[in-house]
Design a protein around this motif. Structure first.
Motif, PDB file in Angstrom:
ATOM      1  N   SER A 141      37.810  54.472 127.642  1.00  0.00           N
ATOM      2  CA  SER A 141      39.112  54.279 128.299  1.00  0.00           C
ATOM      3  C   SER A 141      40.251  53.831 127.386  1.00  0.00           C
ATOM      4  O   SER A 141      41.351  54.400 127.444  1.00  0.00           O
TER       5      SER A 141
ATOM      6  N   SER B 198      31.641  56.926 135.269  1.00  0.00           N
ATOM      7  CA  SER B 198      32.070  55.544 135.030  1.00  0.00           C
ATOM      8  C   SER B 198      32.801  55.002 136.253  1.00  0.00           C
ATOM      9  O   SER B 198      33.340  55.771 137.060  1.00  0.00           O
TER      10      SER B 198
ATOM     11  N   TYR C 128      40.784  58.676 130.630  1.00  0.00           N
ATOM     12  CA  TYR C 128      39.316  58.619 130.701  1.00  0.00           C
ATOM     13  C   TYR C 128      38.854  58.772 132.153  1.00  0.00           C
ATOM     14  O   TYR C 128      37.955  59.576 132.457  1.00  0.00           O
TER      15      TYR C 128
ATOM     16  N   GLY D 262      36.308  50.754 124.629  1.00  0.00           N
ATOM     17  CA  GLY D 262      36.319  50.571 126.079  1.00  0.00           C
ATOM     18  C   GLY D 262      37.112  49.341 126.501  1.00  0.00           C
ATOM     19  O   GLY D 262      37.450  48.486 125.673  1.00  0.00           O
ATOM     20  N   THR D 263      37.376  49.262 127.805  1.00  0.00           N
ATOM     21  CA  THR D 263      38.101  48.118 128.371  1.00  0.00           C
ATOM     22  C   THR D 263      37.157  46.959 128.652  1.00  0.00           C
ATOM     23  O   THR D 263      37.570  45.804 128.704  1.00  0.00           O
ATOM     24  N   THR D 264      35.872  47.278 128.821  1.00  0.00           N
ATOM     25  CA  THR D 264      34.894  46.220 129.111  1.00  0.00           C
ATOM     26  C   THR D 264      34.267  45.643 127.830  1.00  0.00           C
ATOM     27  O   THR D 264      33.384  44.793 127.912  1.00  0.00           O
TER      28      THR D 264
HETATM   29  C1  AKB Z   1      35.122  51.511 129.305  1.00  0.00           C
HETATM   30  O1  AKB Z   1      35.455  50.313 129.363  1.00  0.00           O
HETATM   31  O2  AKB Z   1      35.904  52.434 129.045  1.00  0.00           O
HETATM   32  C2  AKB Z   1      33.683  51.865 129.619  1.00  0.00           C
HETATM   33  C3  AKB Z   1      33.493  52.220 131.053  1.00  0.00           C
HETATM   34  C4  AKB Z   1      33.618  51.197 132.097  1.00  0.00           C
HETATM   35  O3  AKB Z   1      33.213  53.346 131.352  1.00  0.00           O
HETATM   36  N1  AKB Z   1      32.827  50.767 129.262  1.00  0.00           N
END
Ligand code: AKB
Length: 313
Positions: free
Chosen positions: A80, A118, A143, A183-185
C-alpha cells in the motif's frame, strides 16, 4: 506423488515463511522458490530457486513446464505505501502478475492458484468494526483498488473458466524472519526491532489507530489450510475475510512493555495515516470458520513473546 509447487515472490515477508513451511511439508525439491532477486540463505540453499519476473508470462510458463508445476502461489505485489508513490508501477505489477497466473491455470498448465488479497480492498464507506465478508467496498488506495479488481477477476476466472483459484484478505502480518516492505501495517514489525535495538520507537501511525493484524504462523497455517480444503467446501472465490487480532500502536507498546518495562513509544503520523484510517479496525471471518474451520491461535501477548524470542535468537 508429492505436489510440485511454485512460489512467486518467495523472498518477501510471506513468501519466505510459506516456502519454508511448504518445503517441510512436501519435500524441499518439490517447492520451487522464485523472486525478482535472490533472497535469504535458508531459502536459497534449502531447495530449487529461480530468478523470475512475475510480469513475464513466458518466463513463468517456462518454469512451470520445466518443473511440472501443479500449484502456484503468487506472493509478489507492491504494497500500500509504496504503491501510493508509484501508482502505475504498482498497478502493473499487481495486475499483470495475476493475469499471468490466472491465464496459465485457464490454459490448464497449472491446476490450482493461490493469490493474496488484503484488508485494503475495503475503504472509508465500509463498516469499520467486524467488517463482514460481503459489504460496501470503495478502496481509496492504488493497492486496494488493485486487490479489489483482482478479487473480481479471480471470481470471474472461476465462474467462467473453472480456474481453481483461492484467496485470503490478509490483515497486517507480523513476523521476525523477514522484514515487510512498503506496507502501512509495517510499524507493527519495526516496533519489535527498535524495542530490542534502541528501547524506543516512533510510530508512523497515531496511538489509537486500530487495525486487523495477525502473527505470521497463523497466516501460513490459514494459507495452507485453504489450499488443502476440498473444492466443494469453498463458497468464496473472490477472497476470504481473515480475522486475527486487532490492536492500536498504544496497545502493542503496552504488550511490549510487559516484556521490556523501559520501552518508550512516541507518535509522528505520516502519509500512511490516511491509508490506515480508510481501512477496517477488525474483521468478521465467520465464512472462513464455516467453510474451512479457520481459527487463529496467537493473541497479542503470545505474539509479543514469540517475536522478541525470535529476534533475540
Ligand atoms: C499493507 O500494509 O499494505 C499490507 C496489507 C494490509 O495488505 N500489509
Amino acid at each position: 506423488m508429492a505436489i510440485k509447487t511454485l512460489i512467486i515472490g518467495a523472498c518477501g515477508q510471506i513468501g519466505t515463511e510459506l516456502t519454508l513451511a511448504l518445503r517441510e511439508k512436501h519435500g524441499n525439491e518439490n517447492v520451487i522458490a522464485s523472486d525478482i532477486r535472490e533472497g535469504s540463505a535458508s531459502l536459497m540453499s534449502s531447495g530449487p530457486f529461480e530468478v523470475l519476473d512475475a510480469t513475464n508470462y513466458k518466463a513463468i510458463e517456462d518454469i512451470v513446464l520445466h518443473y511440472d508445476v501443479e500449484e502456484v502461489y503468487l506472493m509478489a505485489a507492491m504494497l500500500s505505501a509504496t504503491a501510493e508513490k508509484f501508482p502505475m508501477r504498482g498497478w502493473e505489477l499487481n495486475m499483470n502478475s495475476l493475469f499471468n497466473v490466472l491465464n496459465l491455470a485457464k490454459d490448464k498448465k497449472v491446476a490450482k492458484v493461490f493469490w493474496p488479497s488484503s484488508i485494503a480492498v475495503f475503504g472509508p464507506s465500509t463498516p469499520k468494526f467486524d467488517t463482514p465478508q460481503t459489504t460496501v467496498m470503495e478502496p481509496t488506495t492504488v493497492y486496494g483498488i488493485s486487490k479489489q479488481t483482482g478479487e473480481r477477476w479471480c471470481e470471474y476466472y472461476f465462474n467462467k473458466y473453472g480456474v481453481d483459484v483461492r484467496s485470503i484478505r490478509y490483515p497486517g502480518l507480523i513476523s521476525y524472519k523477514t522484514m515487510p516492505g512498503g506496507g502501512t501495517t509495517d510499524y507493527a514489525v519495526e516496533i519489535y526491532h527498535e524495542a530490542l535495538k534502541e528501547g524506543k520507537y516512533t510510530s508512523f501511525l497515531s496511538e489509537d489507530t486500530a487495525l486487523p493484524m495477525m502473527f505470521m504462523d497463523d497466516a501460513i497455517k490459514a494459507t495452507i489450510s485453504l489450499m488443502e480444503t476440498e473444492e466443494d467446501k469453498l463458497t468464496i472465490r473472490s477472497s476470504y475475510n481473515l480475522g486475527g487480532i486487532s490492536f492500536t500502536p498504544k496497545e502493542l507498546a503496552a504488550s511490549i512493555q510487559k516484556e521490556i518495562p523501559d520501552f518508550k513509544i512516541d507518535y509522528a503520523p505520516d502519509f500512511r495515516q490516511p491509508i490506515a484510517d480508510s481501512w477496517p479496525s477488525s474483521i468478521d471471518d465467520a465464512q472462513a470458520q464455516k467453510d474451512w474451520n479457520w481459527k487463529h491461535e496467537y493473541d497479542i501477548d503470545k505474539m509479543t513473546k514469540t517475536m522478541l524470542a525470535g529476534l533475540r535468537d
